[in-house]
Design an enzyme around this catalytic site. Structure first.
Site, short mmCIF file in Angstrom:
data_model
loop_
_atom_site.label_atom_id
_atom_site.label_comp_id
_atom_site.label_asym_id
_atom_site.label_seq_id
_atom_site.Cartn_x
_atom_site.Cartn_y
_atom_site.Cartn_z
N SER A 180 -20.23 -3.80 28.59
CA SER A 180 -19.62 -4.60 27.91
C SER A 180 -20.24 -5.93 28.23
O SER A 180 -20.63 -6.18 29.42
CB SER A 180 -18.24 -4.59 27.67
OG SER A 180 -17.83 -5.69 26.88
N TYR A 211 -9.98 -4.75 31.95
CA TYR A 211 -11.15 -4.43 31.26
C TYR A 211 -12.41 -5.07 31.78
O TYR A 211 -13.67 -4.48 31.90
CB TYR A 211 -11.40 -4.73 29.93
CG TYR A 211 -12.23 -4.24 28.85
CD1 TYR A 211 -12.30 -2.99 28.47
CD2 TYR A 211 -13.21 -5.11 28.51
CE1 TYR A 211 -13.24 -2.50 27.56
CE2 TYR A 211 -14.23 -4.77 27.58
CZ TYR A 211 -14.31 -3.53 27.19
OH TYR A 211 -15.23 -2.87 26.47
#
Length: 249
Positions: free
Chosen positions: A140, A153
């Site tokens: 990501s 995350y």
């Protein structure tokens, strides 16, 4: 250079979202493709929809946090081999450091990072038998750009990009390339409510040079490229697909 005929592929998290778009693209490029997800019924529904569109895939259900060996045995039984593994499984827990306990932080790292390592390790015997193995992680833009209140995350995806570099160095002698794809903001079914939120439009106009969310199918060419002979000398990179979001000041 982008022909995948004769290749076999497994896409974890391939039953929906960006993983599904990558799986569809590999199949269209000629790869015999298996999609993985936790729910067999959902996978079969996806397989049937794809068949209606002329795309053939097989399914290998299982949870990547505990079923890696079974998933690989199932997938390779259907394909006969494994040339390409795209690991697209990921979860998010948007809670601040004050709100998240260490065991909850560790749980997300287990899903988003440790499971990726476990899948890669279990797949190595298969990928090393390929004349041109491809291991591709889906990370990501959070791997290198942080937002407040998202520590787990961010840490997991940063670790996944670092793992990509490490495995690329370690496994290159086996004619196995290891790369990653870092998506930005994509209007998947999970993010549909955000993409439709007019309050976010001003933010998108300022932060993304293309002034829009990515369409899910726009992730697919990156996957095909890294899986294909065209990327035979590409190793250890994280390919960002974000409309320019992370390069704009």
């Amino acid at each position: 250079m982008f022909d995948l005929n004769g290749k076999t592929a497994l896409v974890t998290g391939g039953g929906r979202g960006l993983g599904l778009e990558m799986a569809k693209a590999l199949a269209r490029a000629g790869a015999w493709t298996v999609i993985n997800g936790r729910n067999l019924e959902s996978l079969e529904e996806t397989r049937a929809r794809l068949a209606d569109d002329g795309i053939t895939v097989a399914v290998a259900p299982g949870d990547v946090t505990r079923d890696v060996e079974a998933i690989l045995v199932d997938a390779t039984a259907k394909t006969g081999a494994l040339d390409i593994l795209i690991h697209a499984v990921g979860e998010r827990d948007r809670r601040s450091t004050e709100a998240m306990e260490p065991y909850e932080f560790a749980a997300l790292l287990n899903t988003d990072l440790t499971a990726a390592y476990a899948m890669a390790k279990a797949a190595l015997p298969y990928l090393k038998q390929s004349v041109a193995g491809r291991l591709i992680f889906v990370t990501s833009i959070a791997a290198f750009a942080a937002r407040a209140g998202d520590p787990a995350y961010t840490a997991a995806k940063g670790g996944l990009s670092a793992l990509t570099r490490s495995l690329a160095v370690e496994l290159g002698a086996d004619n196995l390339t290891v790369n990653a794809i870092a998506p930005g903001w994509f209007a998947t079914e999970t993010n549909a409510h955000l993409a439709a939120d007019p309050k976010l439009k001003a933010f998108v106009d300022v932060r993304i040079p293309l002034k829009r969310w990515g369409r899910p199918e726009e992730i697919a060419p990156a996957a095909v490229f890294l899986a294909s002979p065209a990327a035979s000398f590409v190793n250890g990179i994280t390919l960002t697909v974000d409309g320019g979001m992370t390069v704009q000041m």
